[in-house]
Design a protein around this motif. Sequence first.
Motif, PDB file in Angstrom:
ATOM      1  N   VAL A  83      -3.973   6.323  -1.170  1.00 33.60           N
ATOM      2  CA  VAL A  83      -2.613   6.423  -0.668  1.00 33.60           C
ATOM      3  C   VAL A  83      -2.691   6.708   0.829  1.00 33.60           C
ATOM      4  CG1 VAL A  83      -0.481   7.797  -0.750  1.00 33.60           C
ATOM      5  CG2 VAL A  83      -1.683   7.219  -2.869  1.00 33.60           C
ATOM      6  N   GLU A  84      -1.897   6.016   1.602  1.00 33.90           N
ATOM      7  CA  GLU A  84      -1.868   6.269   3.043  1.00 33.90           C
ATOM      8  C   GLU A  84      -1.174   7.598   3.320  1.00 33.90           C
ATOM      9  OE1 GLU A  84       0.284   4.593   7.118  1.00 33.90           O
ATOM     10  OE2 GLU A  84       0.501   3.501   5.221  1.00 33.90           O
ATOM     11  N   ALA A  85      -1.842   8.471   4.050  1.00 28.60           N
ATOM     12  CA  ALA A  85      -1.247   9.746   4.434  1.00 28.60           C
ATOM     13  C   ALA A  85      -0.494   9.566   5.748  1.00 28.60           C
ATOM     14  CB  ALA A  85      -2.330  10.810   4.583  1.00 28.60           C
ATOM     15  N   ARG A  86       0.817   9.747   5.709  1.00 32.40           N
ATOM     16  CA  ARG A  86       1.624   9.676   6.930  1.00 32.40           C
ATOM     17  C   ARG A  86       1.987  11.110   7.332  1.00 32.40           C
ATOM     18  NH1 ARG A  86       5.567   4.332   6.342  1.00 32.40           N
ATOM     19  NH2 ARG A  86       3.841   2.818   6.266  1.00 32.40           N
ATOM     20  N   LEU A  87       1.372  11.577   8.406  1.00 32.45           N
ATOM     21  CA  LEU A  87       1.464  12.974   8.787  1.00 32.45           C
ATOM     22  C   LEU A  87       2.401  13.155   9.967  1.00 32.45           C
ATOM     23  CD1 LEU A  87      -2.339  13.889   8.566  1.00 32.45           C
ATOM     24  CD2 LEU A  87      -0.577  14.220   6.823  1.00 32.45           C
ATOM     25  N   VAL A  88       3.342  14.073   9.809  1.00 29.30           N
ATOM     26  CA  VAL A  88       4.231  14.446  10.905  1.00 29.30           C
ATOM     27  C   VAL A  88       3.512  15.502  11.738  1.00 29.30           C
ATOM     28  CG1 VAL A  88       6.434  15.494  11.529  1.00 29.30           C
ATOM     29  CG2 VAL A  88       6.286  13.956   9.544  1.00 29.30           C
ATOM     30  N   PRO A  89       3.259  15.236  13.031  1.00 28.91           N
ATOM     31  CA  PRO A  89       2.502  16.196  13.832  1.00 28.91           C
ATOM     32  C   PRO A  89       3.341  17.411  14.212  1.00 28.91           C
ATOM     33  CG  PRO A  89       3.209  14.372  15.201  1.00 28.91           C
ATOM     34  CD  PRO A  89       3.624  14.032  13.790  1.00 28.91           C
TER      35      PRO A  89
ATOM     36  N   THR B 274       6.874   4.260   0.339  1.00 27.62           N
ATOM     37  CA  THR B 274       6.703   5.718   0.294  1.00 27.62           C
ATOM     38  C   THR B 274       6.887   6.221  -1.125  1.00 27.62           C
ATOM     39  OG1 THR B 274       7.501   5.930   2.574  1.00 27.62           O
ATOM     40  CG2 THR B 274       7.522   7.918   1.208  1.00 27.62           C
ATOM     41  N   ILE B 275       5.866   6.886  -1.649  1.00 31.46           N
ATOM     42  CA  ILE B 275       5.947   7.399  -3.022  1.00 31.46           C
ATOM     43  C   ILE B 275       6.662   8.744  -3.064  1.00 31.46           C
ATOM     44  CG2 ILE B 275       3.842   6.183  -3.687  1.00 31.46           C
ATOM     45  CD1 ILE B 275       2.353   8.851  -3.622  1.00 31.46           C
ATOM     46  N   GLY B 276       6.721   9.454  -1.937  1.00 38.71           N
ATOM     47  CA  GLY B 276       7.400  10.742  -1.912  1.00 38.71           C
ATOM     48  C   GLY B 276       7.152  11.462  -0.600  1.00 38.71           C
ATOM     49  N   VAL B 277       7.840  12.564  -0.439  1.00 41.21           N
ATOM     50  CA  VAL B 277       7.650  13.466   0.704  1.00 41.21           C
ATOM     51  C   VAL B 277       7.234  14.819   0.149  1.00 41.21           C
ATOM     52  CG1 VAL B 277       8.780  14.688   2.613  1.00 41.21           C
ATOM     53  CG2 VAL B 277       9.304  12.274   2.179  1.00 41.21           C
ATOM     54  N   VAL B 278       6.207  15.407   0.758  1.00 41.26           N
ATOM     55  CA  VAL B 278       5.745  16.740   0.363  1.00 41.26           C
ATOM     56  C   VAL B 278       6.314  17.762   1.339  1.00 41.26           C
ATOM     57  CG1 VAL B 278       3.759  18.255   0.052  1.00 41.26           C
ATOM     58  CG2 VAL B 278       3.619  15.858  -0.652  1.00 41.26           C
ATOM     59  N   ALA B 279       7.014  18.753   0.815  1.00 40.56           N
ATOM     60  CA  ALA B 279       7.505  19.872   1.623  1.00 40.56           C
ATOM     61  C   ALA B 279       6.781  21.132   1.161  1.00 40.56           C
ATOM     62  CB  ALA B 279       9.015  20.038   1.467  1.00 40.56           C
ATOM     63  N   VAL B 280       6.289  21.904   2.104  1.00 41.52           N
ATOM     64  CA  VAL B 280       5.463  23.073   1.783  1.00 41.52           C
ATOM     65  C   VAL B 280       6.297  24.339   1.912  1.00 41.52           C
ATOM     66  CG1 VAL B 280       3.384  24.365   2.368  1.00 41.52           C
ATOM     67  CG2 VAL B 280       3.411  21.872   2.618  1.00 41.52           C
ATOM     68  N   LEU B 281       6.420  25.064   0.832  1.00 35.07           N
ATOM     69  CA  LEU B 281       7.127  26.342   0.878  1.00 35.07           C
ATOM     70  C   LEU B 281       6.099  27.441   1.147  1.00 35.07           C
ATOM     71  CD1 LEU B 281      10.123  27.233   0.486  1.00 35.07           C
ATOM     72  CD2 LEU B 281       9.377  28.144  -1.725  1.00 35.07           C
ATOM     73  N   GLY B 282       5.766  27.571   2.432  1.00 34.55           N
ATOM     74  CA  GLY B 282       4.782  28.566   2.841  1.00 34.55           C
ATOM     75  C   GLY B 282       3.543  27.909   3.393  1.00 34.55           C
TER      76      GLY B 282
ATOM     77  N   ARG C 267       0.844  -1.184   0.000  1.00 29.01           N
ATOM     78  CA  ARG C 267       0.000   0.000   0.000  1.00 29.01           C
ATOM     79  C   ARG C 267       0.884   1.240   0.000  1.00 29.01           C
ATOM     80  NH1 ARG C 267      -4.089   2.521   4.594  1.00 29.01           N
ATOM     81  NH2 ARG C 267      -5.103   4.009   3.195  1.00 29.01           N
ATOM     82  N   PRO C 268       0.791   2.078  -1.039  1.00 31.79           N
ATOM     83  CA  PRO C 268       1.666   3.253  -1.106  1.00 31.79           C
ATOM     84  C   PRO C 268       1.323   4.261  -0.016  1.00 31.79           C
ATOM     85  CG  PRO C 268      -0.005   3.339  -2.827  1.00 31.79           C
ATOM     86  CD  PRO C 268      -0.124   1.991  -2.195  1.00 31.79           C
ATOM     87  N   ASN C 269       2.325   5.038   0.399  1.00 33.80           N
ATOM     88  CA  ASN C 269       2.095   6.088   1.383  1.00 33.80           C
ATOM     89  C   ASN C 269       2.808   7.361   0.956  1.00 33.80           C
ATOM     90  OD1 ASN C 269       4.817   6.377   2.896  1.00 33.80           O
ATOM     91  ND2 ASN C 269       4.445   4.156   2.965  1.00 33.80           N
ATOM     92  N   LEU C 270       2.332   8.469   1.484  1.00 35.72           N
ATOM     93  CA  LEU C 270       2.895   9.781   1.202  1.00 35.72           C
ATOM     94  C   LEU C 270       3.173  10.463   2.541  1.00 35.72           C
ATOM     95  CD1 LEU C 270       3.557  11.923  -1.033  1.00 35.72           C
ATOM     96  CD2 LEU C 270       1.218  12.766  -0.744  1.00 35.72           C
ATOM     97  N   VAL C 271       4.386  10.967   2.729  1.00 39.44           N
ATOM     98  CA  VAL C 271       4.791  11.588   3.992  1.00 39.44           C
ATOM     99  C   VAL C 271       4.716  13.105   3.860  1.00 39.44           C
ATOM    100  CG1 VAL C 271       6.694  11.893   5.625  1.00 39.44           C
ATOM    101  CG2 VAL C 271       6.256   9.640   4.610  1.00 39.44           C
ATOM    102  N   MET C 272       4.125  13.752   4.849  1.00 34.11           N
ATOM    103  CA  MET C 272       3.984  15.216   4.835  1.00 34.11           C
ATOM    104  C   MET C 272       3.656  15.698   6.233  1.00 34.11           C
ATOM    105  SD  MET C 272       0.522  14.978   2.583  1.00 34.11           S
ATOM    106  CE  MET C 272      -0.677  13.668   2.923  1.00 34.11           C
ATOM    107  N   GLY C 273       3.728  16.992   6.440  1.00 31.99           N
ATOM    108  CA  GLY C 273       3.377  17.571   7.720  1.00 31.99           C
ATOM    109  C   GLY C 273       1.870  17.661   7.882  1.00 31.99           C
TER     110      GLY C 273
END
Length: 470
Positions: A182-188, A209-217, A160-166
């Motif tokens: 996609v499983e959402a893996r959230l950093v609290p 893990t298919i990727g990590v999302v980093a938010v610029l803003g 099962r794919p997952n995506l890591v993000m805040g």
Amino acid sequence: MPLHKGPDDPEPDRPLALNPFFGAADPVGGMAEAPPRHRLPDGPLPPMSAYQLVHDELMLDGNSRLNLATFVTTWMEPQARVLMAECRDKNMIDKDEYPRTAELERRCVAMLADLWNAPDPSVAVGCSTTGSSEACMLAGMALKRRWAQRNTDRYPGGARPNLVMGVNVQVCWEKFCNFWEVEARLVPMEGERFHLDPQAAADLCDENTIGVVAVLGSTFDGSYEPVAEVCAALDALQERTGLDIPVHVDGASGAMVAPFVDEDLVWDFRLPRVSSINTSGHKYGLVYPGVGWALWRSPAELPEELVFRVNYLGGDMPTFALNFSRPGAQVVAQYYTFLRLGREGYRAVQQTARDVARGIAERIDAMGDFRLITRGDQLPVFAFTTAQDVTNFDVFDVSRRLRERGWLVPAYTFPANREDLSVLRVVCRNGFSADLADLLIEDLGQLLPELRRQSAPSTHDKAAATAFHH
């Protein structure tokens, strides 16, 4: 909030009220022909009557220029509005019928690839979208498909794919994970850290893990997530485990701010691990809604099988989109704005917005009733809460009282691990001048004496009081 449904009006057949002067000729005759509210009228209305009915009802909307909740552009030059009016009947998807509009889209992609330091802007691929939400969906689809191609022996079997993000990501990422399974893996959030922690993100990654999302803003407080540090943590992870995890940068706002006023900040395609970037042209790209952009470092990051080639109206049309028909006006307006401002013009606009944000933040901090969470020194956005010793009013009281004076300043609670923190957020955009900032501070100062005289906050249900949903 439920989706739109049938009317709750106790008198659903009650017609709209017509002013006698709405009639095109006879001031009395039209009054007997008022249209119904919730069903199609039997016949047509004179155009001026229809216009005035709609216009009057819309007067109850908030003033968009005083809306400090939205990131979306609320002012453009008259010339841009004229161009948009001239192009609103052009269907962006009909590239064979409107080849010059398609060419302007291609030029915008090339300009963004150069702005974001793609290794070779001439081969970077991208497209316009209906805002950043669609752009994020497309980027997520590309991440998932690339992962699936690398794991054909395990997917779609049991992996099962997952995506890591805040936990602070915009809701479109939660939608992506829900819609595309996609499983959402959230950093609290933790303590005074209100966005993604690089090591915590790397610790959540695995072979699925298919990727990590980093938010610029971050929309919660305007802060940049540390994209370079996230990439470094993933580099170290690859050295230890062999896992090669790509990064997508959600630059909905910051990707049109940082290149101009934070030139030394490395967050874009200069980082080899960054495979794709999105932005909202209708936010700090300075275009009316809705237009977004999605770009990939090179064709290798966008699987060819996701690009459809359609024989449409006599031409071979490659397309990668969730939407189909949409107006070309916003893309044309984006090209106009790029030409109109150039790098120095964008730098002046974004620096002015940041200066205004920082100035307001400092003046609010000096009042003594509030504590700043951020200071507007990254995005031209800042968040603040009540000072620790303030017990007789809260941020929801402040938001409610400012609304009485026309200001829309959202109050909301932070997500998991910091639900105890409630803040107000101010977004400064082009068109929110220093003079308007003075008026905001003046109104806030006039409200404070009355708020201080309250015996306790008047908010009983914070979930109902919050004005933040994006």
